[in-house]
Enzyme design. Structure first.
Site, PDB file in Angstrom:
ATOM      1  N   HIS A 145      -0.351  -2.936  -0.726  1.00 50.43           N
ATOM      2  CA  HIS A 145      -1.275  -4.158  -0.599  1.00 50.43           C
ATOM      3  C   HIS A 145      -2.805  -3.333  -0.588  1.00 50.43           C
ATOM      4  O   HIS A 145      -3.651  -3.648  -1.114  1.00 50.43           O
ATOM      5  CB  HIS A 145      -1.251  -4.890   0.567  1.00 50.43           C
ATOM      6  CG  HIS A 145      -2.283  -5.554   1.370  1.00 50.43           C
ATOM      7  ND1 HIS A 145      -3.342  -4.866   1.906  1.00 50.43           N
ATOM      8  CD2 HIS A 145      -2.640  -6.944   1.361  1.00 50.43           C
ATOM      9  CE1 HIS A 145      -4.396  -5.908   2.362  1.00 50.43           C
ATOM     10  NE2 HIS A 145      -3.892  -7.099   1.874  1.00 50.43           N
ATOM     11  N   ASN A 146      -2.684  -2.332   0.342  1.00 46.81           N
ATOM     12  CA  ASN A 146      -3.956  -1.652   0.626  1.00 46.81           C
ATOM     13  C   ASN A 146      -4.460  -0.869  -0.668  1.00 46.81           C
ATOM     14  O   ASN A 146      -5.412  -0.524  -1.066  1.00 46.81           O
ATOM     15  CB  ASN A 146      -3.858  -0.553   1.637  1.00 46.81           C
ATOM     16  CG  ASN A 146      -3.914  -1.310   3.090  1.00 46.81           C
ATOM     17  OD1 ASN A 146      -3.661  -2.427   3.142  1.00 46.81           O
ATOM     18  ND2 ASN A 146      -4.206  -0.475   3.897  1.00 46.81           N
ATOM     19  N   SER A 173      -2.834  -7.566   7.989  1.00 45.47           N
ATOM     20  CA  SER A 173      -3.881  -7.572   7.145  1.00 45.47           C
ATOM     21  C   SER A 173      -4.801  -8.399   7.390  1.00 45.47           C
ATOM     22  O   SER A 173      -4.422  -9.843   7.653  1.00 45.47           O
ATOM     23  CB  SER A 173      -3.454  -7.654   5.682  1.00 45.47           C
ATOM     24  OG  SER A 173      -4.661  -7.285   4.804  1.00 45.47           O
ATOM     25  N   GLU A 233      -5.957  -3.295  -3.037  1.00 46.40           N
ATOM     26  CA  GLU A 233      -7.277  -3.374  -2.233  1.00 46.40           C
ATOM     27  C   GLU A 233      -8.231  -2.382  -2.652  1.00 46.40           C
ATOM     28  O   GLU A 233      -9.525  -2.612  -2.955  1.00 46.40           O
ATOM     29  CB  GLU A 233      -6.972  -3.356  -0.626  1.00 46.40           C
ATOM     30  CG  GLU A 233      -8.435  -3.645   0.203  1.00 46.40           C
ATOM     31  CD  GLU A 233      -8.040  -3.249   1.566  1.00 46.40           C
ATOM     32  OE1 GLU A 233      -8.755  -2.312   2.411  1.00 46.40           O
ATOM     33  OE2 GLU A 233      -7.137  -3.840   2.127  1.00 46.40           O
ATOM     34  N   LYS A 262       2.795  -3.341   2.962  1.00 43.29           N
ATOM     35  CA  LYS A 262       1.186  -3.196   3.238  1.00 43.29           C
ATOM     36  C   LYS A 262       0.663  -1.920   2.635  1.00 43.29           C
ATOM     37  O   LYS A 262      -0.656  -1.969   2.303  1.00 43.29           O
ATOM     38  CB  LYS A 262       1.336  -2.855   5.020  1.00 43.29           C
ATOM     39  CG  LYS A 262      -0.186  -2.695   5.482  1.00 43.29           C
ATOM     40  CD  LYS A 262      -1.061  -3.940   4.974  1.00 43.29           C
ATOM     41  CE  LYS A 262      -2.205  -3.912   5.946  1.00 43.29           C
ATOM     42  NZ  LYS A 262      -3.000  -2.866   6.242  1.00 43.29           N
TER      43      LYS A 262
END
Length: 469
Positions: free
Chosen positions: A186-187, A129, A190, A183
């Site tokens: 995480h997105n 990232s 986001e 991940k």
């Protein structure tokens, strides 16, 4: 051909080229591969020939790498990953290592790991990232999979990752697809934070008419305080960007249709599979889908009247907006980390929430000052079920609530959509309520479907023949 290169990378687009140049800058000899000869030429032109080289020939590529080969894929998720793996296999030796650095769905990573294990090849997923700039200057890296295989790559990843107060923003996260899963979430976080940031922008613009210059000042000021974060920082910059075609402010000329690559949707879908509520992430995904309905939205706007925004001073609106954004950022992290904790138990990832928060403190898109406090909260209580249960966060959240409630009410009365913020507040109110009206839902289910229910005054499972007195 002498195998002298430490690291191989397949996929020399902007992200891949920047990542391999970062590897080379940190003292490791790196060799790239891409079928596109223009991409190969671009890397050769930019890189130091003593440290980095590239080719479009798979044999040359694989024979140039020292054993065990360490090959990272930065290619689009999906079938192309499998195609690249198949093209590599005839040229690999036992114990070579393939790393998927893309946003692959976590079950695909598990499938590929099992498939390659049978062939004696190590495979693991590693989230990266920070975008193209992060790849070049130092991303946050989220590897998971075979721990012994990771040890071969660890010195390279620790060197190229960004640092937070000297600590590399990379850590081995857990077995199997742990890296890709972290991940993915995480997105999802986001998505949520981007939606919330845009809603606050919309409120500031429509309620008190802040100009782009004023918006730049507001977001810049916020980025110097407790809202310090990558997304607030770049939002401040966006308001100063001029359009090269018209000379106007670029942000005002960009169509309000947001696209997506799927990771936010995957986060939302998997949370539902796990039974973990992430409504603010869900709403962020839904808003991108609503934004795609531009023509319908224009038509609907002509059919329905909208109230005039209620009068409010600039100072009051800015103050409430800052508190609301801070509150909703905390909620976004709370929901995402709650999902990670449950997924860790469900899939055997053995995730450490404090470690995850630490490697997100710099380099990644959701990096923020808040993450240092989040890391401390999970260090103090590793089995913390939800960030909202941390004593360190109770005061932070409690202090913002009057402003959040006021702002959500203001937006509703003024006809300004804030679905992300409203969902964050509703999630908080539901999660912190010892009594919810779901007793009525259980009664309804038993009434029409004999689904049974539990009672508050005695143990057991009960059914009633409703209407019989």
């Amino acid at each position: 051909m002498q195998a002298t290169y430490d690291f191989g990378l397949i996929g020399l687009g902007v992200m891949g080229r920047n990542f391999i140049l970062n590897v080379a800058d940190n003292g490791f000899k790196a060799f790239g591969y891409d079928l596109n000869t223009d991409q190969v030429a671009a890397l050769k032109a930019e890189g130091n020939p003593d440290q980095v080289d590239a080719t479009s020939d798979i044999v040359t590529f694989t024979q140039s790498l020292s054993l065990p080969r360490k090959i990272m894929l930065l290619v689009p998720a999906g079938k192309i990953v499998d195609q690249v793996i198949e093209s590599l296999l005839p040229h690999l030796d036992k114990d070579d290592i393939i790393i998927d650095g893309g946003n692959s769905f976590f079950t695909d990573t598990d499938r590929r790991e099992e498939y390659l294990k049978e062939k004696g090849i190590h495979f693991f997923g590693s989230g990266v990232s920070g975008g193209a700039k992060g790849a070049r200057k130092g991303p946050s890296i989220m590897p998971g999979g075979n721990k012994e295989a990771y040890q071969h790559v660890k010195p390279i990843f620790e060197a190229v990752s960004t640092k937070y107060k000297g600590e590399p923003c990379v850590a081995y996260l857990g077995p199997k697809s742990a890296g890709n899963y972290v991940k993915m979430v995480h997105n999802g976080i986001e998505y949520s934070m981007m939606q919330l940031t845009s809603e606050i922008y919309d409120l500031l613009k429509k309620s008190v008419g802040l100009s782009n210059s004023e918006l730049h000042e507001v977001y810049s000021t916020w980025n110097s305080g407790r809202l310090q974060s990558f997304l607030v920082e770049i939002t401040a910059e966006i308001f100063t960007q001029k359009d090269t075609l018209t000379g106007g402010d670029l942000v005002d000329l960009i169509l309000d249709k947001a696209k997506q690559k799927g990771t936010g949707k995957w986060t939302s879908q998997n949370a539902m599979d796990l039974g973990i509520p992430v409504p603010t992430i869900d709403m962020a995904v839904s808003m991108r889908e609503i934004s795609a309905l531009k023509e319908e939205r224009v038509l609907a706007d002509q059919l329905y009247s909208r109230p005039t925004p209620l009068p409010i001073s600039k100072a009051e609106m800015i103050a409430q907006a800052e508190q609301a954004l801070y509150f909703s950022f905390i909620i976004s992290y709370s929901q995402g980390l709650h999902q990670l904790a449950d997924a860790s138990r469900e899939y055997g990832y053995e995730l450490d929430m404090a470690v995850i928060a630490k490697i997100w403190r710099a380099g990644c898109i959701i990096r923020a000052g808040l993450l240092a406090d989040i890391a401390d909260a999970f260090t103090a209580k590793p089995d913390l079920a939800n960030l909202l249960l941390s004593p360190a966060f109770v005061g932070k959240v409690q202090d913002t609530l009057p402003a959040v409630r006021s702002l959500v009410a203001y937006a509703a009365q003024s006809g300004i959509p804030v679905p992300g913020l409203a969902s964050a507040l509703s999630y908080f109110d539901a999660y912190t309520s010892s009594n919810l009206p779901l007793n009525l839902i259980q009664a309804q289910r038993d009434h029409f479907g004999s689904h049974t229910y539990e009672r508050i005054d005695r143990e057991g499972i009960f059914h009633t023949e409703w209407g019989d007195q």
